[in-house]
Every structure is written in C-alpha cells, then in structure tokens.
Design a protein around this motif. Structure first.
Motif, PDB file in Angstrom:
ATOM      1  N   GLY A  30       0.802  -1.218   0.000  1.00 28.43           N
ATOM      2  CA  GLY A  30       0.000   0.000   0.000  1.00 28.43           C
ATOM      3  C   GLY A  30       0.834   1.266   0.000  1.00 28.43           C
ATOM      4  O   GLY A  30       0.303   2.352  -0.198  1.00 28.43           O
ATOM      5  N   THR A  31       2.139   1.131   0.229  1.00 31.01           N
ATOM      6  CA  THR A  31       3.034   2.287   0.234  1.00 31.01           C
ATOM      7  C   THR A  31       4.052   2.181  -0.902  1.00 31.01           C
ATOM      8  O   THR A  31       4.158   3.091  -1.719  1.00 31.01           O
ATOM      9  N   LEU A  32       4.786   1.099  -0.956  1.00 30.75           N
ATOM     10  CA  LEU A  32       5.745   0.895  -2.049  1.00 30.75           C
ATOM     11  C   LEU A  32       5.138   0.108  -3.196  1.00 30.75           C
ATOM     12  O   LEU A  32       5.561   0.243  -4.337  1.00 30.75           O
ATOM     13  N   ASN A  33       4.175  -0.736  -2.895  1.00 24.07           N
ATOM     14  CA  ASN A  33       3.523  -1.531  -3.932  1.00 24.07           C
ATOM     15  C   ASN A  33       2.015  -1.517  -3.756  1.00 24.07           C
ATOM     16  O   ASN A  33       1.505  -1.249  -2.664  1.00 24.07           O
ATOM     17  N   VAL A  34       1.320  -1.808  -4.847  1.00 30.03           N
ATOM     18  CA  VAL A  34      -0.131  -1.943  -4.806  1.00 30.03           C
ATOM     19  C   VAL A  34      -0.433  -3.077  -3.834  1.00 30.03           C
ATOM     20  O   VAL A  34       0.185  -4.143  -3.891  1.00 30.03           O
ATOM     21  N   ASP A  35      -1.361  -2.832  -2.929  1.00 29.36           N
ATOM     22  CA  ASP A  35      -1.678  -3.810  -1.887  1.00 29.36           C
ATOM     23  C   ASP A  35      -2.498  -4.955  -2.458  1.00 29.36           C
ATOM     24  O   ASP A  35      -3.705  -4.844  -2.646  1.00 29.36           O
ATOM     25  N   ILE A  36      -1.809  -6.038  -2.774  1.00 29.82           N
ATOM     26  CA  ILE A  36      -2.441  -7.284  -3.192  1.00 29.82           C
ATOM     27  C   ILE A  36      -2.422  -8.166  -1.957  1.00 29.82           C
ATOM     28  O   ILE A  36      -1.351  -8.488  -1.437  1.00 29.82           O
ATOM     29  N   HIS A  37      -3.587  -8.526  -1.480  1.00 34.56           N
ATOM     30  CA  HIS A  37      -3.688  -9.255  -0.213  1.00 34.56           C
ATOM     31  C   HIS A  37      -2.728 -10.442  -0.170  1.00 34.56           C
ATOM     32  O   HIS A  37      -2.743 -11.290  -1.051  1.00 34.56           O
ATOM     33  N   TRP A  47       4.729  -1.806  -8.438  1.00 36.16           N
ATOM     34  CA  TRP A  47       5.210  -0.612  -7.753  1.00 36.16           C
ATOM     35  C   TRP A  47       4.143   0.479  -7.737  1.00 36.16           C
ATOM     36  O   TRP A  47       3.438   0.689  -8.715  1.00 36.16           O
ATOM     37  N   ILE A  48       4.049   1.192  -6.653  1.00 43.17           N
ATOM     38  CA  ILE A  48       3.246   2.416  -6.547  1.00 43.17           C
ATOM     39  C   ILE A  48       3.961   3.477  -7.394  1.00 43.17           C
ATOM     40  O   ILE A  48       5.197   3.539  -7.399  1.00 43.17           O
ATOM     41  N   PRO A  49       3.218   4.366  -8.084  1.00 39.91           N
ATOM     42  CA  PRO A  49       3.870   5.424  -8.862  1.00 39.91           C
ATOM     43  C   PRO A  49       4.817   6.266  -7.999  1.00 39.91           C
ATOM     44  O   PRO A  49       4.442   6.747  -6.932  1.00 39.91           O
ATOM     45  N   GLY A  50       6.045   6.392  -8.454  1.00 40.74           N
ATOM     46  CA  GLY A  50       7.045   7.196  -7.760  1.00 40.74           C
ATOM     47  C   GLY A  50       7.757   6.490  -6.621  1.00 40.74           C
ATOM     48  O   GLY A  50       8.617   7.094  -5.967  1.00 40.74           O
ATOM     49  N   ALA A  51       7.444   5.207  -6.374  1.00 43.54           N
ATOM     50  CA  ALA A  51       8.052   4.511  -5.230  1.00 43.54           C
ATOM     51  C   ALA A  51       9.550   4.297  -5.424  1.00 43.54           C
ATOM     52  O   ALA A  51      10.341   4.579  -4.509  1.00 43.54           O
ATOM     53  N   GLY A 173      -1.388   8.858  -5.193  1.00 46.85           N
ATOM     54  CA  GLY A 173      -0.608   9.760  -6.024  1.00 46.85           C
ATOM     55  C   GLY A 173       0.852   9.343  -6.068  1.00 46.85           C
ATOM     56  O   GLY A 173       1.196   8.185  -5.814  1.00 46.85           O
ATOM     57  N   SER A 174       1.706  10.301  -6.367  1.00 50.51           N
ATOM     58  CA  SER A 174       3.132  10.034  -6.490  1.00 50.51           C
ATOM     59  C   SER A 174       3.789   9.956  -5.113  1.00 50.51           C
ATOM     60  O   SER A 174       3.766  10.922  -4.353  1.00 50.51           O
ATOM     61  N   LEU A 175       4.386   8.812  -4.830  1.00 48.46           N
ATOM     62  CA  LEU A 175       5.112   8.672  -3.561  1.00 48.46           C
ATOM     63  C   LEU A 175       6.323   9.596  -3.551  1.00 48.46           C
ATOM     64  O   LEU A 175       6.668  10.158  -2.514  1.00 48.46           O
TER      65      LEU A 175
END
Length: 184
Positions: A30-37, A47-51, A173-175
């Motif tokens: 949820g912070t560095l990557n999309v939270d896939i359970h 990856w999250i955008p901008g991580a 948004g952009s991390l």
C-alpha cells in the motif's frame, strides 16, 4: 545474513559508527507496492507510482531506506518466511536498475490468529508496536529525531508515534512527491 523475524536482511551498515544515521522507514504493501492481499510472489508485485524514485531520493540524501512490514501471511500458513525475503531481494534487484536500494528488511511474521503455532502470538514487532523500528534504530545507530516513517495506514502512523519518529501518511498519487515534500 538471512532475515529473521524482527531483524534485518542486510548487515547493519551503521553499526559501530560514532555519527548517528538518519533513516526513512517504508511500509511495503500500500506504500511501495499496490496492496495485493498476502503478496508473496515477485510476479504479483506492482510498484506504486514514484516509489522507486522516492527510495532513490532518500538514498541520494544520505538516509538509510529501511523496509518495515507486517507479514501475517506467514502466521496464517499462506507462505513461508523465505517468500518475504525473496520479494525483498527482488525489490532490491529492481531498484538497482535505477541506482537505488533498500538497506534492510525488518518484518513481523506473527499474528495472534495464525494457524502456524510457532508464529501464532502477540508480539512487540507487529505494527503498530515499535519493535521493528526500535530494533533497526539500535542496530543501525539511527537518530530518531532525524528520521521518518512513510506508510499508508493508521497502524503505520501509530508505529511512527510509538517509536518517536515523524510519520508521513501516503494516501495515493506520487510517492516521490510526498517524500520530497516531507524529507529535506
């Protein structure tokens, strides 16, 4: 060195230094990557955008980049601890392409409702408890007053408060933009 619950996957670069290190602690899901359970396979990682750029940003400013994550899927029997380390190693391989890196992994494999007896417990390393952050601070000689915790949940912010570190809440948004605004 192999990661152990509540310890690092990398040897402490700051150990033995006289000058205190500064760090940015990052939550993973949820912070560095999309939270896939119960993410435990590199092929499912997004990856999250901008991580990646946010990690490079803190690397370039002399901060340690430390991953701090609850991994209750281990306690629940969904995957072994080795999968947590494998995803971390994959993340670092991806980051190296852009000249970035994570300095250490601290994770909690415990959960009081687990199904694997050795991991089924309440512990001091599970966020929002500050055990993982405290241990990293001790092992890397980190100055808490100069450090940050970036996460997406209230549990992450409570962990930051409990550890005496400034919390930075990611809400989309952009991390990189968020980290640039918070970490100078």
């Amino acid at each position: 060195m192999q990661a152990q619950p509540g310890s690092s996957a990398a040897s402490p670069a700051g150990a033995g230094r006289r000058r205190r290190a500064k760090a940015v602690f990052f939550d993973r899901d949820g912070t560095l990557n999309v939270d896939i359970h119960y993410l435990h396979r590199p092929e499912d990682f997004q990856w999250i955008p901008g991580a990646q750029e946010a990690i490079k940003y803190v690397n370039d400013r002399g901060y340690l980049a430390i991953l701090v994550t609850n991994q209750s899927g281990v306690a629940r029997g969904y995957y072994p601890e080795s999968d947590v380390v494998r995803v971390y190693d994959w993340m670092n391989a991806e980051l190296q392409r852009s000249g970035a890196h994570l300095d250490a992994l601290y994770y909690c494999p415990h959960h009081p409702d687990g199904s694997v007896p050795r991991y089924t417990k309440t512990c001091v390393c599970r966020k929002p408890s500050p055990g993982l952050v405290d241990r990293a601070c001790e092992e890397f000689a980190i100055d808490k007053a100069s450090s940050y915790f970036v996460g997406d949940t209230e549990s992450d912010m409570a962990c930051a408060r409990n550890a005496g570190i400034r919390g930075v809440r990611y809400e989309g948004g952009s991390l990189l933009a968020l980290v640039r605004a918070a970490v100078k």
